[in-house]
Design an enzyme around this catalytic site. Structure first.
Site, PDB file in Angstrom:
ATOM      1  N   SER A 143       0.860  -1.185   0.000  1.00 17.74           N
ATOM      2  CA  SER A 143       0.000   0.000   0.000  1.00 17.74           C
ATOM      3  C   SER A 143       0.895   1.234   0.000  1.00 17.74           C
ATOM      4  CB  SER A 143      -0.853  -0.016   1.274  1.00 17.74           C
ATOM      5  OG  SER A 143      -1.515   1.219   1.444  1.00 17.74           O
ATOM      6  N   TYR A 156      -2.370   0.396  10.457  1.00 17.01           N
ATOM      7  CA  TYR A 156      -2.279  -0.073   9.070  1.00 17.01           C
ATOM      8  C   TYR A 156      -0.935   0.341   8.462  1.00 17.01           C
ATOM      9  CZ  TYR A 156      -3.901  -0.735   4.198  1.00 17.01           C
ATOM     10  OH  TYR A 156      -4.042  -1.122   2.882  1.00 17.01           O
TER      11      TYR A 156
HETATM   12  P1  NAP Z   1     -11.534  -5.901   1.391  1.00 16.96           P
HETATM   13  O1  NAP Z   1     -12.519  -5.791   0.313  1.00 16.96           O
HETATM   14  O2  NAP Z   1     -11.866  -5.399   2.738  1.00 16.96           O
HETATM   15  O3  NAP Z   1     -11.089  -7.435   1.469  1.00 16.96           O
HETATM   16  C1  NAP Z   1     -10.185  -7.867   2.442  1.00 16.96           C
HETATM   17  C2  NAP Z   1     -10.069  -9.363   2.356  1.00 16.96           C
HETATM   18  O4  NAP Z   1      -9.166  -9.797   3.395  1.00 16.96           O
HETATM   19  C3  NAP Z   1     -11.385 -10.082   2.558  1.00 16.96           C
HETATM   20  O5  NAP Z   1     -11.493 -11.155   1.672  1.00 16.96           O
HETATM   21  C4  NAP Z   1     -11.293 -10.591   3.995  1.00 16.96           C
HETATM   22  O6  NAP Z   1     -12.006 -11.809   4.114  1.00 16.96           O
HETATM   23  C5  NAP Z   1      -9.788 -10.862   4.091  1.00 16.96           C
HETATM   24  N1  NAP Z   1      -9.329 -10.919   5.466  1.00 16.96           N
HETATM   25  C6  NAP Z   1      -9.343  -9.953   6.419  1.00 16.96           C
HETATM   26  N2  NAP Z   1      -8.872 -10.426   7.571  1.00 16.96           N
HETATM   27  C7  NAP Z   1      -8.532 -11.728   7.352  1.00 16.96           C
HETATM   28  C8  NAP Z   1      -7.997 -12.745   8.170  1.00 16.96           C
HETATM   29  N3  NAP Z   1      -7.713 -12.545   9.465  1.00 16.96           N
HETATM   30  N4  NAP Z   1      -7.781 -13.968   7.622  1.00 16.96           N
HETATM   31  C9  NAP Z   1      -8.079 -14.188   6.332  1.00 16.96           C
HETATM   32  N5  NAP Z   1      -8.592 -13.263   5.498  1.00 16.96           N
HETATM   33  C10 NAP Z   1      -8.822 -12.044   6.027  1.00 16.96           C
HETATM   34  O7  NAP Z   1     -10.171  -5.171   1.006  1.00 16.96           O
HETATM   35  P2  NAP Z   1      -9.391  -4.982  -0.367  1.00 16.96           P
HETATM   36  O8  NAP Z   1      -9.495  -3.560  -0.712  1.00 16.96           O
HETATM   37  O9  NAP Z   1      -9.750  -6.021  -1.348  1.00 16.96           O
HETATM   38  O10 NAP Z   1      -7.906  -5.212   0.168  1.00 16.96           O
HETATM   39  C11 NAP Z   1      -7.073  -6.268  -0.256  1.00 16.96           C
HETATM   40  C12 NAP Z   1      -5.625  -5.888   0.016  1.00 16.96           C
HETATM   41  O11 NAP Z   1      -5.296  -4.723  -0.720  1.00 16.96           O
HETATM   42  C13 NAP Z   1      -5.328  -5.560   1.480  1.00 16.96           C
HETATM   43  O12 NAP Z   1      -4.062  -6.070   1.835  1.00 16.96           O
HETATM   44  C14 NAP Z   1      -5.280  -4.048   1.480  1.00 16.96           C
HETATM   45  O13 NAP Z   1      -4.492  -3.556   2.531  1.00 16.96           O
HETATM   46  C15 NAP Z   1      -4.695  -3.762   0.119  1.00 16.96           C
HETATM   47  N6  NAP Z   1      -4.964  -2.407  -0.371  1.00 16.96           N
HETATM   48  C16 NAP Z   1      -6.233  -2.025  -0.686  1.00 16.96           C
HETATM   49  C17 NAP Z   1      -6.464  -0.733  -1.149  1.00 16.96           C
HETATM   50  C18 NAP Z   1      -7.840  -0.252  -1.525  1.00 16.96           C
HETATM   51  O14 NAP Z   1      -7.970   0.943  -1.892  1.00 16.96           O
HETATM   52  N7  NAP Z   1      -8.871  -1.058  -1.518  1.00 16.96           N
HETATM   53  C19 NAP Z   1      -5.389   0.152  -1.285  1.00 16.96           C
HETATM   54  C20 NAP Z   1      -4.105  -0.286  -0.942  1.00 16.96           C
HETATM   55  C21 NAP Z   1      -3.905  -1.571  -0.501  1.00 16.96           C
HETATM   56  P3  NAP Z   1     -12.781 -12.330   5.431  1.00 16.96           P
HETATM   57  O15 NAP Z   1     -13.281 -11.109   6.133  1.00 16.96           O
HETATM   58  O16 NAP Z   1     -13.842 -13.181   4.826  1.00 16.96           O
HETATM   59  O17 NAP Z   1     -11.766 -13.096   6.186  1.00 16.96           O
END
Ligand code: NAP
Length: 253
Positions: A143, A156
């Site tokens: 990120s 975070y």
């Molecule tokens: P999201 O829609 O909130 O999805 C997060 C995923 O992580 C879900 O599938 C959730 O599944 C899983 N998760 C959370 N805690 C977990 C645990 N303890 N064990 C296993 N799975 C877990 O978020 P996203 O935006 O797709 O984010 C994905 C990645 O991209 C993350 O690492 C995030 O930091 C990074 N990122 C996102 C953005 C953005 O703008 N969206 C920007 C920069 C980086 P369950 O709740 O079903 O376990």
């Protein structure tokens, strides 16, 4: 367009958002995928959807903050497909958003347990396998917050920064094991995470318009491309979705 035929991949956090889109994109590219997350009905439904369209997928309940759960997810992958070629360390949480000064110590530590220790658990579970087979690809979903502080995101930012360093360390220790290490900053992506950020109203990211975010299919396609030899010249680097050269090489523009 990108070819991952014959490859086997684990994607953590594949119940929704970037992880779900990545599992689908990698399966479309020919990989056999393992969808890992805590919300079992959602990963099962995503895996069923992939199978319905001719792909190969299984769902494995996994809380990445627990090493045994991560280790048994990897074991299930090996039992089912006989190997593991690709590990996408994607699962992560942004909650609880709020000022450091009033943060709840237990909730703060829990977020770090998922975002940092969860990434460690993944590496610790897959590295022995990739070292033994002398091949593999590990992609850490990083990120911008790993490199710049953001108000309300101390847990975070701190965990993402530490995870980027963890990947560097893994890469240094496995320099001779033919493992491909890459980091990826997906930019801002229209997922649950951005909805939570918007609802917090705390920092400039929360003020962005939802239409400014990438659709999850964009990082999914870029991550799929990063798993192919075409991305070999970038090994060891943290790539960014916002980089037009990466968008072009991934076939997005
Ligand atoms: P999201 O829609 O909130 O999805 C997060 C995923 O992580 C879900 O599938 C959730 O599944 C899983 N998760 C959370 N805690 C977990 C645990 N303890 N064990 C296993 N799975 C877990 O978020 P996203 O935006 O797709 O984010 C994905 C990645 O991209 C993350 O690492 C995030 O930091 C990074 N990122 C996102 C953005 C953005 O703008 N969206 C920007 C920069 C980086 P369950 O709740 O079903 O376990």
């Amino acid at each position: 367009m990108h070819d991952l035929s014959g490859k086997v991949a684990i994607i953590t956090g594949a119940s929704r958002g970037i992880g779900a889109a990545t599992a689908l994109a990698m399966a479309k590219a020919g990989a056999s995928v393992v969808l890992a997350a805590r919300t079992v009905d959602q990963i099962e439904s995503n895996a069923a959807q992939i199978r319905k369209t001719g792909g190969t997928a299984i769902a494995v309940a996994c809380d990445i903050s627990n090493f045994q759960a991560m280790e048994s997810t990897v074991a299930k992958c090996i039992d089912t497909y006989g190997k593991l070629d690709i590990f996408i360390a994607n699962a992560g949480v942004i909650d609880p958003i709020g000022p450091l000064v009033t943060s709840n110590p237990a909730s703060w530590a829990h977020a770090v347990q998922i975002n940092l220790i969860g990434a460690y658990n993944g590496l610790r579970a897959v590295l022995p396998i990739m070292q033994a087979q002398q091949s593999g690809t590990i992609i850490n979903i990083s990120s911008g917050a790993a490199h710049s502080p953001m108000e309300g995101w101390s847990h975070y930012c701190a965990a993402k920064a530490a995870t980027a360093m963890l990947l560097n360390n893994a890469q240094l220790e496995h320099a001779n094991d033919h493992i491909r290490f890459l980091g990826f900053r997906p930019g801002t992506v229209a997922t649950y995470m951005q909805s939570a950020i918007k609802a917090s109203g705390i920092n400039p990211v929360s003020q962005m318009d939802p239409s400014d975010h990438y659709k999850p299919e964009w990082p999914a396609q870029a991550i799929t491309w990063m798993c192919t030899p075409d991305a070999d010249e970038f090994l060891g680097q943290e790539l960014a979705m916002g980089d037009e050269e990466i968008q072009r090489r991934a076939g997005l523009i």
